[in-house]
Design a protein around this motif. Structure first.
Motif, PDB file in Angstrom:
ATOM      1  N   ALA A  81       0.813  -1.225   0.000  1.00  0.00           N
ATOM      2  CA  ALA A  81       0.000   0.000   0.000  1.00  0.00           C
ATOM      3  C   ALA A  81       0.844   1.272   0.000  1.00  0.00           C
ATOM      4  N   PRO A  82       1.868   1.404   0.867  1.00  0.00           N
ATOM      5  CA  PRO A  82       2.683   2.628   0.799  1.00  0.00           C
ATOM      6  C   PRO A  82       3.393   2.791  -0.533  1.00  0.00           C
ATOM      7  N   TRP A  83       3.864   1.700  -1.129  1.00  0.00           N
ATOM      8  CA  TRP A  83       4.537   1.800  -2.430  1.00  0.00           C
ATOM      9  C   TRP A  83       3.568   2.215  -3.517  1.00  0.00           C
ATOM     10  N   LEU A  84       2.359   1.720  -3.478  1.00  0.00           N
ATOM     11  CA  LEU A  84       1.373   2.136  -4.472  1.00  0.00           C
ATOM     12  C   LEU A  84       1.047   3.622  -4.333  1.00  0.00           C
ATOM     13  N   VAL A  85       0.912   4.085  -3.092  1.00  0.00           N
ATOM     14  CA  VAL A  85       0.657   5.509  -2.878  1.00  0.00           C
ATOM     15  C   VAL A  85       1.825   6.345  -3.383  1.00  0.00           C
ATOM     16  N   PHE A  86       3.053   5.926  -3.067  1.00  0.00           N
ATOM     17  CA  PHE A  86       4.235   6.682  -3.490  1.00  0.00           C
ATOM     18  C   PHE A  86       4.358   6.709  -5.010  1.00  0.00           C
ATOM     19  N   CYS A  87       4.234   5.555  -5.645  1.00  0.00           N
ATOM     20  CA  CYS A  87       4.387   5.495  -7.106  1.00  0.00           C
ATOM     21  C   CYS A  87       3.289   6.281  -7.810  1.00  0.00           C
ATOM     22  N   GLY A  88       2.062   6.171  -7.308  1.00  0.00           N
ATOM     23  CA  GLY A  88       0.964   6.884  -7.952  1.00  0.00           C
ATOM     24  C   GLY A  88       1.091   8.397  -7.846  1.00  0.00           C
ATOM     25  N   ILE A  89       1.376   8.903  -6.651  1.00  0.00           N
ATOM     26  CA  ILE A  89       1.474  10.352  -6.463  1.00  0.00           C
ATOM     27  C   ILE A  89       2.730  10.900  -7.132  1.00  0.00           C
ATOM     28  N   ALA A  90       3.855  10.178  -7.030  1.00  0.00           N
ATOM     29  CA  ALA A  90       5.085  10.645  -7.686  1.00  0.00           C
ATOM     30  C   ALA A  90       4.924  10.700  -9.198  1.00  0.00           C
ATOM     31  N   SER A  91       4.260   9.710  -9.779  1.00  0.00           N
ATOM     32  CA  SER A  91       4.009   9.733 -11.224  1.00  0.00           C
ATOM     33  C   SER A  91       3.059  10.855 -11.606  1.00  0.00           C
ATOM     34  N   LEU A  92       2.075  11.066 -10.768  1.00  0.00           N
ATOM     35  CA  LEU A  92       1.102  12.133 -11.044  1.00  0.00           C
ATOM     36  C   LEU A  92       1.769  13.498 -11.082  1.00  0.00           C
ATOM     37  N   TRP A  93       2.739  13.713 -10.201  1.00  0.00           N
ATOM     38  CA  TRP A  93       3.396  15.016 -10.111  1.00  0.00           C
ATOM     39  C   TRP A  93       4.669  15.113 -10.939  1.00  0.00           C
ATOM     40  N   ILE A 108      -6.930  15.164  -8.078  1.00  0.00           N
ATOM     41  CA  ILE A 108      -6.634  13.772  -7.696  1.00  0.00           C
ATOM     42  C   ILE A 108      -5.806  13.730  -6.419  1.00  0.00           C
ATOM     43  N   THR A 109      -4.845  14.650  -6.306  1.00  0.00           N
ATOM     44  CA  THR A 109      -3.996  14.688  -5.115  1.00  0.00           C
ATOM     45  C   THR A 109      -4.822  14.957  -3.861  1.00  0.00           C
ATOM     46  N   LEU A 110      -5.727  15.925  -3.931  1.00  0.00           N
ATOM     47  CA  LEU A 110      -6.570  16.224  -2.773  1.00  0.00           C
ATOM     48  C   LEU A 110      -7.551  15.101  -2.478  1.00  0.00           C
ATOM     49  N   ALA A 111      -8.057  14.451  -3.527  1.00  0.00           N
ATOM     50  CA  ALA A 111      -9.003  13.350  -3.323  1.00  0.00           C
ATOM     51  C   ALA A 111      -8.350  12.173  -2.611  1.00  0.00           C
ATOM     52  N   VAL A 112      -7.061  12.005  -2.789  1.00  0.00           N
ATOM     53  CA  VAL A 112      -6.345  10.924  -2.098  1.00  0.00           C
ATOM     54  C   VAL A 112      -5.814  11.394  -0.751  1.00  0.00           C
ATOM     55  N   GLY A 113      -5.238  12.580  -0.722  1.00  0.00           N
ATOM     56  CA  GLY A 113      -4.552  13.037   0.481  1.00  0.00           C
ATOM     57  C   GLY A 113      -5.470  13.417   1.624  1.00  0.00           C
ATOM     58  N   VAL A 114      -6.570  14.108   1.338  1.00  0.00           N
ATOM     59  CA  VAL A 114      -7.441  14.575   2.426  1.00  0.00           C
ATOM     60  C   VAL A 114      -8.089  13.414   3.179  1.00  0.00           C
ATOM     61  N   PRO A 115      -8.741  12.433   2.516  1.00  0.00           N
ATOM     62  CA  PRO A 115      -9.291  11.306   3.289  1.00  0.00           C
ATOM     63  C   PRO A 115      -8.226  10.521   4.044  1.00  0.00           C
ATOM     64  N   LEU A 116      -7.063  10.356   3.422  1.00  0.00           N
ATOM     65  CA  LEU A 116      -5.991   9.626   4.098  1.00  0.00           C
ATOM     66  C   LEU A 116      -5.545  10.347   5.360  1.00  0.00           C
ATOM     67  N   ALA A 117      -5.391  11.663   5.278  1.00  0.00           N
ATOM     68  CA  ALA A 117      -4.971  12.429   6.451  1.00  0.00           C
ATOM     69  C   ALA A 117      -6.039  12.415   7.537  1.00  0.00           C
TER      70      ALA A 117
END
Length: 303
Positions: A81-93, A108-117
């Protein structure tokens, strides 16, 4: 008759007194009463509370440690899970979606980051309530709770690191390529006959055969780094105006005319890419102006 009366009286007295003696342990003989009022009676291994149960053994069977099984599903989720989050956000940016659709990238960044936080903060608060306030009923317990907290925290760390890595990679490596790809490409450009104003939207330029650098007018301008420039000509001809210049950083001397940047010495190199870095463009312009002034040549008006 008196003997008979005394004998009967003795039996009567014994019948009255002896039961009373049995009800008072303090009046019992020493060999019977010994150890009853001690905290650990003689011969006892467990204490006074265990003397009541006479059938309880003096020694318990040895304790057998039962090894806990690893929660395989939670371990797999915690690993990937952490690797998927890292690869997805790093690729997005890092890649083209950020260049072409920055608003979608932020969405997309806010849709993932806000619920996670929010979920991580909620679980941390519940854990704090359980540990420091004793409210154990408001949070799940056991290994599952530990895995959940660990996965959420590592995903948040991966998310933050992905933003930092993706932003740095985009600015340093990817943005220049996207800028050049968005511009036009020109082939067969003759520096002797074409002006720089004709190629204002050029991102990639390929020159005609015979185009080469005129190292007589090469120059280096030092400002911490050395910004190197050299004019492009055809068959070493002297041009009325030098509108096309090869540039590079830290690949020449600032006290003599030389130029060793890129593939300039490779046979058949006849093209180049436009400089799109705003921070370096001004220093290259100063190097061109310095060369034009030192050698009494004319550079392009857009320099």
């Amino acid at each position: 008759a008196s003997r008979h009366l005394i004998a009967n009286s003795t039996k009567f007295i014994c019948g009255l007194v002896l039961p009373r003696i049995r009800l008072q342990p303090d009046l019992m003989p020493a060999e019977v009463n010994y150890g009853i009022h001690q905290s650990h009676p003689y011969g006892s291994l467990y204490g006074p509370e265990d003397t009541i149960n006479a059938s309880k053994p003096l020694m318990m069977p040895p304790f057998q440690y039962k090894r806990k099984r690893i929660n395989v599903i939670s371990a797999i989720v915690a690993l990937f899970a952490p690797w998927l989050v890292f690869c997805g956000i790093a690729s997005l940016w890092s890649f083209s979606l950020r260049y072409t659709s920055p608003a979608l990238t932020w969405g997309i960044t806010l849709a993932v980051g806000v619920p996670l936080a929010l979920l991580t903060v909620y679980v941390l608060y519940q854990t704090y309530s359980a540990i420091w306030r004793g409210q154990y009923l408001v949070i799940e317990t056991g290994d599952h709770a530990a895995w959940t907290l660990f996965i959420l925290i590592t995903c948040c760390v991966a998310f933050i690191l992905a933003l930092c890595f993706g932003g740095s990679n985009y600015q340093q490596n990817m943005r220049g390529n996207f800028d050049i790809s968005a511009l036009s490409s020109y082939t067969g450009v003759n520096p002797a006959t074409m002006r720089g104003q004709e190629l204002m939207d050029a991102g990639k330029v390929t020159f005609v055969d015979g185009a080469d650098l005129d190292l007589r007018y090469a120059n280096g301008f030092r400002n911490t780094d050395v910004y190197c420039v050299a004019p492009i000509t055809v068959n070493n001809a002297v041009l009325a105006s030098y509108d096309f210049w090869a540039v590079g950083k830290n690949c020449c001397s600032d006290d003599k005319p030389d130029f060793k940047c890129g593939n300039v010495n490779r046979h058949g190199s006849r093209g180049g890419l436009r400089i799109v870095s705003d921070s370096d463009r001004d220093f290259y312009r100063l190097a061109v102006q310095q060369s034009a002034s030192a050698h009494a040549i004319k550079a392009g008006s857009k320099f």
